[in-house]
Design a protein around this motif. Structure first.
Motif, PDB file in Angstrom:
ATOM      1  N   MET A  73       0.802  -1.237   0.080  1.00 36.11           N
ATOM      2  CA  MET A  73       0.063   0.090   0.019  1.00 36.11           C
ATOM      3  C   MET A  73       0.730   1.311  -0.056  1.00 36.11           C
ATOM      4  N   THR A  74       0.588   2.303  -0.857  1.00 34.20           N
ATOM      5  CA  THR A  74       1.247   3.344  -0.703  1.00 34.20           C
ATOM      6  C   THR A  74       1.076   4.191   0.427  1.00 34.20           C
ATOM      7  N   TYR A  75       2.266   4.437   0.672  1.00 33.02           N
ATOM      8  CA  TYR A  75       2.504   5.084   2.419  1.00 33.02           C
ATOM      9  C   TYR A  75       2.020   6.684   2.245  1.00 33.02           C
ATOM     10  N   LYS A  76       2.305   7.261   0.951  1.00 30.31           N
ATOM     11  CA  LYS A  76       1.868   8.642   1.017  1.00 30.31           C
ATOM     12  C   LYS A  76       0.978   8.841  -0.380  1.00 30.31           C
ATOM     13  N   ILE A  77       0.080   9.918  -0.287  1.00 28.83           N
ATOM     14  CA  ILE A  77      -0.511  10.431  -1.270  1.00 28.83           C
ATOM     15  C   ILE A  77      -0.487  11.963  -1.245  1.00 28.83           C
ATOM     16  N   PHE A  78      -0.016  12.458  -2.307  1.00 29.29           N
ATOM     17  CA  PHE A  78      -0.148  13.835  -2.255  1.00 29.29           C
ATOM     18  C   PHE A  78       1.101  14.365  -0.895  1.00 29.29           C
ATOM     19  N   GLY A  79       2.007  13.903  -0.477  1.00 29.34           N
ATOM     20  CA  GLY A  79       2.772  14.195   0.527  1.00 29.34           C
ATOM     21  C   GLY A  79       2.186  14.024   1.844  1.00 29.34           C
ATOM     22  N   LEU A  80       0.841  13.338   1.991  1.00 29.02           N
ATOM     23  CA  LEU A  80       0.281  13.071   3.305  1.00 29.02           C
ATOM     24  C   LEU A  80       0.213  11.649   3.551  1.00 29.02           C
ATOM     25  N   PRO A  81       0.402  11.180   4.737  1.00 30.80           N
ATOM     26  CA  PRO A  81       0.378   9.850   5.003  1.00 30.80           C
ATOM     27  C   PRO A  81      -1.056   9.276   4.345  1.00 30.80           C
ATOM     28  N   THR A  82      -1.125   8.298   3.827  1.00 28.68           N
ATOM     29  CA  THR A  82      -2.528   7.630   3.173  1.00 28.68           C
ATOM     30  C   THR A  82      -3.506   7.532   4.522  1.00 28.68           C
ATOM     31  N   HIS A  83      -3.088   7.221   5.791  1.00 28.47           N
ATOM     32  CA  HIS A  83      -3.795   6.871   6.908  1.00 28.47           C
ATOM     33  C   HIS A  83      -4.574   8.032   7.317  1.00 28.47           C
ATOM     34  N   ILE A  84      -4.045   9.113   6.990  1.00 30.23           N
ATOM     35  CA  ILE A  84      -4.605  10.525   7.610  1.00 30.23           C
ATOM     36  C   ILE A  84      -5.827  10.569   6.737  1.00 30.23           C
ATOM     37  N   LEU A  85      -5.771  10.558   5.243  1.00 36.30           N
ATOM     38  CA  LEU A  85      -6.826  10.592   4.371  1.00 36.30           C
ATOM     39  C   LEU A  85      -7.935   9.703   4.504  1.00 36.30           C
ATOM     40  N   VAL A  86      -7.501   8.313   4.765  1.00 35.19           N
ATOM     41  CA  VAL A  86      -8.489   7.232   4.567  1.00 35.19           C
ATOM     42  C   VAL A  86      -9.245   7.218   5.985  1.00 35.19           C
ATOM     43  N   ILE A  87      -8.910   7.716   7.047  1.00 37.54           N
ATOM     44  CA  ILE A  87      -9.444   7.665   8.182  1.00 37.54           C
ATOM     45  C   ILE A  87     -10.750   8.467   8.106  1.00 37.54           C
ATOM     46  N   HIS A  88     -10.767   9.474   7.581  1.00 38.74           N
ATOM     47  CA  HIS A  88     -11.808  10.256   7.333  1.00 38.74           C
ATOM     48  C   HIS A  88     -13.341   9.682   6.641  1.00 38.74           C
ATOM     49  N   LEU A  89     -12.888   8.897   5.603  1.00 40.57           N
ATOM     50  CA  LEU A  89     -13.925   8.048   5.086  1.00 40.57           C
ATOM     51  C   LEU A  89     -14.456   7.098   6.095  1.00 40.57           C
ATOM     52  N   VAL A  90     -13.630   6.332   6.972  1.00 39.48           N
ATOM     53  CA  VAL A  90     -14.010   5.532   7.903  1.00 39.48           C
ATOM     54  C   VAL A  90     -14.701   6.379   9.102  1.00 39.48           C
ATOM     55  N   VAL A  91     -14.258   7.471   9.475  1.00 38.40           N
ATOM     56  CA  VAL A  91     -15.255   8.053  10.622  1.00 38.40           C
ATOM     57  C   VAL A  91     -16.487   8.451  10.188  1.00 38.40           C
ATOM     58  N   VAL A  92     -16.685   8.798   8.988  1.00 38.88           N
ATOM     59  CA  VAL A  92     -17.812   8.880   8.405  1.00 38.88           C
ATOM     60  C   VAL A  92     -19.014   7.916   8.024  1.00 38.88           C
ATOM     61  N   GLY A  93     -17.969   7.018   7.258  1.00 36.66           N
ATOM     62  CA  GLY A  93     -18.651   5.882   6.729  1.00 36.66           C
ATOM     63  C   GLY A  93     -19.189   4.612   7.705  1.00 36.66           C
TER      64      GLY A  93
END
Length: 153
Positions: free
Chosen positions: A1-21
């Motif tokens: 799995m890619t560690y970063k997307i657009f310079g940000l850790p992927t986890h930081i971006l993905v958790i927002h989907l989980v927190v809402v989903g």
């Protein structure tokens, strides 16, 4: 799995989907548990699909969180990060329980098994509450791990 997307850790971006989903999936599961006409036909299948997406999103958050943990020096030394990691590792099991309960509920409705439908409706509601509570616990631990050094009393 890619560690970063657009310079940000992927986890930081993905958790927002989980927190809402996850809360949305839990609310939808409770809705079909209390309204039998909503679980008949496409409604039940849509909720089961939403729960499945929540499972996949949780797995992605878990994998990206582990990548973040292993690629960031110093995280292993933080008790708050360890607490978040340990709680986060359990979340997928709550979501799998939610998915199973919703699927069993929809199948019991489809095959017209009234006693089982009632039992599975109660189980689905319990699974939704448990998944929501665990999501809040994981998110709270993550927020404390992230912001505890910045926010003072």
């Amino acid at each position: 799995m890619t560690y970063k997307i657009f310079g940000l850790p992927t986890h930081i971006l993905v958790i927002h989907l989980v927190v809402v989903g996850i809360p949305l999936a839990c609310l939808a599961t409770v809705a079909i548990a209390v309204r039998p006409q909503w679980r008949a036909g496409k409604g039940g299948a849509i909720v089961v699909g939403l729960d499945a997406v929540a499972v996949v999103g949780t797995w992605i958050a878990r994998q990206s969180g582990l990548a973040f943990f292993h690629h960031t020096p110093g995280l292993a030394a933080s008790p708050q990060v360890i607490a978040h990691k340990n709680l986060g590792m359990t979340l997928i099991w709550y979501l799998l329980g939610l998915l199973a309960a919703a699927l069993l509920l929809v199948l019991a409705e489809k095959y017209e098994r009234p006693p089982l439908t009632t039992i599975f409706a109660v189980v689905a509601i319990a699974a939704a509450v448990a998944a929501t509570v665990q999501t809040i616990r994981v998110g709270d631990a993550g927020a404390r791990a992230t912001w505890s050094g910045y926010i003072t009393k």
